[in-house]
Design an enzyme around this catalytic site. Structure first.
Site, PDB file in Angstrom:
ATOM      1  N   LEU A  18       0.846  -1.203   0.000  1.00 44.46           N
ATOM      2  CA  LEU A  18       0.000   0.000   0.000  1.00 44.46           C
ATOM      3  C   LEU A  18       0.878   1.249   0.000  1.00 44.46           C
ATOM      4  CD1 LEU A  18      -2.482  -0.987   2.864  1.00 44.46           C
ATOM      5  CD2 LEU A  18      -2.942  -1.020   0.390  1.00 44.46           C
ATOM      6  N   ASP A  60       2.728  -5.903   2.712  1.00 49.15           N
ATOM      7  CA  ASP A  60       3.147  -4.922   3.722  1.00 49.15           C
ATOM      8  C   ASP A  60       3.648  -5.577   5.011  1.00 49.15           C
ATOM      9  OD1 ASP A  60       2.676  -2.189   2.656  1.00 49.15           O
ATOM     10  OD2 ASP A  60       0.654  -2.984   2.332  1.00 49.15           O
ATOM     11  N   GLU A  65       5.733  -3.521  12.849  1.00 47.08           N
ATOM     12  CA  GLU A  65       5.301  -2.708  13.995  1.00 47.08           C
ATOM     13  C   GLU A  65       3.780  -2.626  14.105  1.00 47.08           C
ATOM     14  OE1 GLU A  65       6.456   1.488  15.676  1.00 47.08           O
ATOM     15  OE2 GLU A  65       5.426   1.793  13.788  1.00 47.08           O
ATOM     16  N   ASP A  66       3.094  -2.664  12.962  1.00 47.97           N
ATOM     17  CA  ASP A  66       1.656  -2.397  12.990  1.00 47.97           C
ATOM     18  C   ASP A  66       0.819  -3.535  13.556  1.00 47.97           C
ATOM     19  OD1 ASP A  66       1.750   0.223  11.946  1.00 47.97           O
ATOM     20  OD2 ASP A  66       2.169  -0.613   9.960  1.00 47.97           O
ATOM     21  N   ARG A  85      -4.131  -5.992   5.154  1.00 43.78           N
ATOM     22  CA  ARG A  85      -3.087  -6.286   6.142  1.00 43.78           C
ATOM     23  C   ARG A  85      -3.588  -7.157   7.300  1.00 43.78           C
ATOM     24  NH1 ARG A  85       1.024  -1.802   7.753  1.00 43.78           N
ATOM     25  NH2 ARG A  85       1.973  -3.773   8.355  1.00 43.78           N
ATOM     26  N   ARG A 131      -6.669   4.082  10.031  1.00 46.83           N
ATOM     27  CA  ARG A 131      -6.371   2.670  10.332  1.00 46.83           C
ATOM     28  C   ARG A 131      -6.774   2.226  11.749  1.00 46.83           C
ATOM     29  NH1 ARG A 131      -2.252   0.958   6.840  1.00 46.83           N
ATOM     30  NH2 ARG A 131      -2.511   2.045   4.851  1.00 46.83           N
ATOM     31  N   HIS A 161      -0.118   7.444  10.221  1.00 48.02           N
ATOM     32  CA  HIS A 161      -0.106   6.914  11.582  1.00 48.02           C
ATOM     33  C   HIS A 161       0.405   8.002  12.527  1.00 48.02           C
ATOM     34  CE1 HIS A 161       0.388   2.742   9.662  1.00 48.02           C
ATOM     35  NE2 HIS A 161      -0.682   2.643  10.409  1.00 48.02           N
ATOM     36  N   CYS A 248       8.306   1.510  11.723  1.00 51.32           N
ATOM     37  CA  CYS A 248       7.402   0.472  11.191  1.00 51.32           C
ATOM     38  C   CYS A 248       8.099  -0.871  10.990  1.00 51.32           C
ATOM     39  CB  CYS A 248       6.820   0.876   9.848  1.00 51.32           C
ATOM     40  SG  CYS A 248       6.538   2.609   9.642  1.00 51.32           S
TER      41      CYS A 248
HETATM   42  C1  CIR Z   1       0.801   0.661   4.876  1.00 54.94           C
HETATM   43  O1  CIR Z   1       0.267   1.556   4.199  1.00 54.94           O
HETATM   44  O2  CIR Z   1       0.194   0.044   5.731  1.00 54.94           O
HETATM   45  C2  CIR Z   1       2.246   0.334   4.627  1.00 54.94           C
HETATM   46  N1  CIR Z   1       2.524   0.483   3.237  1.00 54.94           N
HETATM   47  C3  CIR Z   1       3.127   1.232   5.456  1.00 54.94           C
HETATM   48  C4  CIR Z   1       2.965   1.006   6.919  1.00 54.94           C
HETATM   49  C5  CIR Z   1       3.789   1.930   7.706  1.00 54.94           C
HETATM   50  N2  CIR Z   1       3.686   1.618   9.090  1.00 54.94           N
HETATM   51  C6  CIR Z   1       3.808   2.512  10.053  1.00 54.94           C
HETATM   52  O3  CIR Z   1       3.873   3.717   9.821  1.00 54.94           O
HETATM   53  N3  CIR Z   1       3.765   2.053  11.310  1.00 54.94           N
END
Ligand code: CIR
Length: 253
Positions: A18, A60, A65-66, A85, A131, A161, A248
């Site tokens: 993404l 992704d 981290e997410d 995700r 999110r 984020h 991340c």
């Molecule tokens: C996303 O859009 O979810 C990933 N391409 C990037 C996630 C980045 N994560 C973060 O800032 N903790």
């Protein structure tokens, strides 16, 4: 102090991750090299790095981290707000059970990505974003309370984020950019401002009094060095193409 970090090697499918950035597709080989350098930087700060296998099904998934929030009392597995995700959480319980006895979950309708969660001691700021929703934040605050920790919500307007625009560097120092420079919740901190032209550098990570910063942001480098930190520059240009920053790419605990 952190002693460990969990990372996930990018899969070739990462080029289809993404993004809202108009920077082109990542170069996968370069991303692999940068990821290895990132791991080296964490190791040089004294961390043992646990490296999970690539998961090609989820482009992704390198942004590990997410999918979890790791505290000094418990781990919380999230429910990512991005539909593509959500499956990234599978296997996380097994991974984390090697390190945590207490593991909680964020469940639908709650949505939460831990890039929206910033730890300041025993308090956790939770960004309400595209999110992360109120139900996800409420569940997280209830879990935290159970372990003697606390949370509060922060409305986001401009960034993906919460930690896209703000980073806590311990010692009451907060790196902040854009909407967070004047945010009432953060005025009690010593704000280290990041200029909007270097906004990507607001996503730095504190690791045992070192600060990892993305390569190529001289003003941010100067600001953080002048604040007394040992600064390590890491080139993450290929992850930036997917809106991903330094934080991340790992779970530090
Ligand atoms: C996303 O859009 O979810 C990933 N391409 C990037 C996630 C980045 N994560 C973060 O800032 N903790």
């Amino acid at each position: 102090m952190f002693t460990k970090a969990i990372v996930r090697t990018p899969a070739p499918s990462m080029i289809n991750g993404l993004t809202s950035a108009r920077l082109g597709k990542p170069d996968f080989d370069l991303a692999l090299k940068q990821h290895a350098e990132y791991i080296q930087a964490l190791k040089s700060c004294g961390l043992k790095v646990i490296c999970l296998d690539p998961n090609a099904q989820y482009p992704d998934s390198t942004f590990v981290e997410d999918v979890a929030l790791l505290t000094n009392k418990c781990a919380i597995i999230t429910n990512p707000g991005a539909p593509s995700r959500r499956g990234e959480i599978s296997g996380m319980r097994e991974t984390l059970s090697a390190y945590y006895e207490d593991i909680e979950d964020i469940l639908a309708p709650g949505l939460l990505e831990a890039g929206d969660v910033m730890m300041v001691g025993s308090h956790f700021y939770i960004g309400l974003s595209a999110r992360t929703n109120q139900s996800g934040a409420d569940q997280l605050m209830a879990h935290l309370q159970k372990y003697g920790l606390a949370g509060s919500v922060v409305e986001l307007k401009e960034v993906l984020h919460l930690k896209t625009g703000v980073a806590y560097l311990e010692h009451n120092n907060l790196l902040a950019c854009g909407e967070f420079l004047t945010h009432p919740d953060f005025q009690k901190f010593n704000i280290l401002p990041i200029d909007s032209i270097e906004s990507y550098a607001a996503n730095c990570i504190w690791v045992n009094d070192n600060v990892l910063i993305p390569q190529g942001y001289p003003h941010a480098l100067e600001t953080i060095s002048n604040a007394g930190y040992e600064v390590l520059e890491v080139d993450v240009s290929e992850f930036r193409k997917l809106d991903g920053g330094l934080s991340c790419l790992s779970l530090r605990f």
